[in-house]
Scaffold this motif. Structure first.
Motif, PDB file in Angstrom:
ATOM      1  N   CYS A   1      22.198  41.513  41.437  1.00  0.00           N
ATOM      2  CA  CYS A   1      21.736  40.767  40.261  1.00  0.00           C
ATOM      3  C   CYS A   1      21.800  41.603  38.981  1.00  0.00           C
ATOM      4  N   ASP A   2      21.256  42.802  39.004  1.00  0.00           N
ATOM      5  CA  ASP A   2      21.253  43.643  37.802  1.00  0.00           C
ATOM      6  C   ASP A   2      22.664  44.038  37.393  1.00  0.00           C
ATOM      7  N   ALA A   3      23.504  44.393  38.359  1.00  0.00           N
ATOM      8  CA  ALA A   3      24.872  44.796  38.046  1.00  0.00           C
ATOM      9  C   ALA A   3      25.638  43.641  37.403  1.00  0.00           C
ATOM     10  N   ILE A   4      25.509  42.447  37.969  1.00  0.00           N
ATOM     11  CA  ILE A   4      26.212  41.283  37.421  1.00  0.00           C
ATOM     12  C   ILE A   4      25.721  40.983  36.010  1.00  0.00           C
ATOM     13  N   THR A   5      24.420  41.003  35.811  1.00  0.00           N
ATOM     14  CA  THR A   5      23.847  40.742  34.487  1.00  0.00           C
ATOM     15  C   THR A   5      24.345  41.761  33.474  1.00  0.00           C
ATOM     16  N   ASN A   6      24.332  43.035  33.852  1.00  0.00           N
ATOM     17  CA  ASN A   6      24.775  44.093  32.933  1.00  0.00           C
ATOM     18  C   ASN A   6      26.258  43.965  32.604  1.00  0.00           C
ATOM     19  N   GLU A   7      27.078  43.651  33.605  1.00  0.00           N
ATOM     20  CA  GLU A   7      28.509  43.510  33.367  1.00  0.00           C
ATOM     21  C   GLU A   7      28.814  42.316  32.474  1.00  0.00           C
ATOM     22  N   ASP A   8      28.178  41.198  32.732  1.00  0.00           N
ATOM     23  CA  ASP A   8      28.408  40.011  31.901  1.00  0.00           C
ATOM     24  C   ASP A   8      27.948  40.268  30.467  1.00  0.00           C
ATOM     25  N   THR A   9      26.827  40.937  30.316  1.00  0.00           N
ATOM     26  CA  THR A   9      26.318  41.260  28.977  1.00  0.00           C
ATOM     27  C   THR A   9      27.286  42.176  28.235  1.00  0.00           C
TER      28      THR A   9
ATOM     29  N   ARG B   1      38.075  43.874  33.927  1.00  0.00           N
ATOM     30  CA  ARG B   1      38.774  44.441  35.089  1.00  0.00           C
ATOM     31  C   ARG B   1      37.827  45.252  35.962  1.00  0.00           C
ATOM     32  N   VAL B   2      36.971  46.049  35.341  1.00  0.00           N
ATOM     33  CA  VAL B   2      35.988  46.844  36.094  1.00  0.00           C
ATOM     34  C   VAL B   2      35.066  45.911  36.872  1.00  0.00           C
ATOM     35  N   LYS B   3      34.613  44.852  36.222  1.00  0.00           N
ATOM     36  CA  LYS B   3      33.716  43.879  36.860  1.00  0.00           C
ATOM     37  C   LYS B   3      34.387  43.226  38.066  1.00  0.00           C
ATOM     38  N   ILE B   4      35.607  42.778  37.900  1.00  0.00           N
ATOM     39  CA  ILE B   4      36.318  42.093  38.987  1.00  0.00           C
ATOM     40  C   ILE B   4      36.581  43.052  40.146  1.00  0.00           C
ATOM     41  N   GLU B   5      36.981  44.266  39.850  1.00  0.00           N
ATOM     42  CA  GLU B   5      37.221  45.246  40.917  1.00  0.00           C
ATOM     43  C   GLU B   5      35.940  45.528  41.698  1.00  0.00           C
ATOM     44  N   ARG B   6      34.819  45.666  41.000  1.00  0.00           N
ATOM     45  CA  ARG B   6      33.548  45.906  41.674  1.00  0.00           C
ATOM     46  C   ARG B   6      33.150  44.704  42.506  1.00  0.00           C
ATOM     47  N   CYS B   7      33.380  43.530  41.967  1.00  0.00           N
ATOM     48  CA  CYS B   7      33.034  42.301  42.676  1.00  0.00           C
ATOM     49  C   CYS B   7      33.830  42.168  43.972  1.00  0.00           C
TER      50      CYS B   7
END
Length: 119
Positions: A49-57, A76-82
């Motif tokens: 939850c926190d990681a997704i919120t921080n990445e979207d922000t 790209r960083v967000k998608i790779e982590r996801c």
């Protein structure tokens, strides 16, 4: 509302506001498949939850600051982590060999993609 649903809606909204109709349609189809995939595999996003919120922000802030290059890099960083997160949640022994293809479908190249393909 669950974080994964908020995240998927955020991604779809970004695609729609980019004023690229084909990209928006592609994202909407991808979102539908992701929802099915996550539901079938009962993936748990509570720890992300926190990681997704921080990445979207961070992506939103870069866009708000008109820094398209940084927004793309963060995306790209967000998608790779996801992807790594989702793969880590897959049950090793219970997954059918063709599950990915069954859920995601086979990639289909458009004519433009086929001309640019190098492999």
């Amino acid at each position: 509302m669950r974080i994964r649903e908020v995240d998927l809606r955020f991604q779809d909204a970004l695609a729609r506001t980019a004023d690229l109709p084909q990209a928006a349609q592609t994202f909407e189809r991808l979102t539908a498949r992701l929802r099915m995939f996550v539901t079938v595999l009962r993936m748990d996003y509570s720890q992300a939850c926190d990681a997704i919120t921080n990445e979207d922000t961070a992506v939103f802030d870069a866009l708000r600051n008109a820094d398209g290059n940084e927004a793309a890099r963060l995306w790209r960083v967000k998608i790779e982590r996801c992807v790594r997160f989702m793969i880590a949640q897959l049950p090793e022994d219970d997954v059918a060999p063709h599950l990915w293809t069954t859920l995601a479908g086979r990639p289909r190249l458009h004519r433009e993609d086929a001309r640019g393909a190098t492999h």
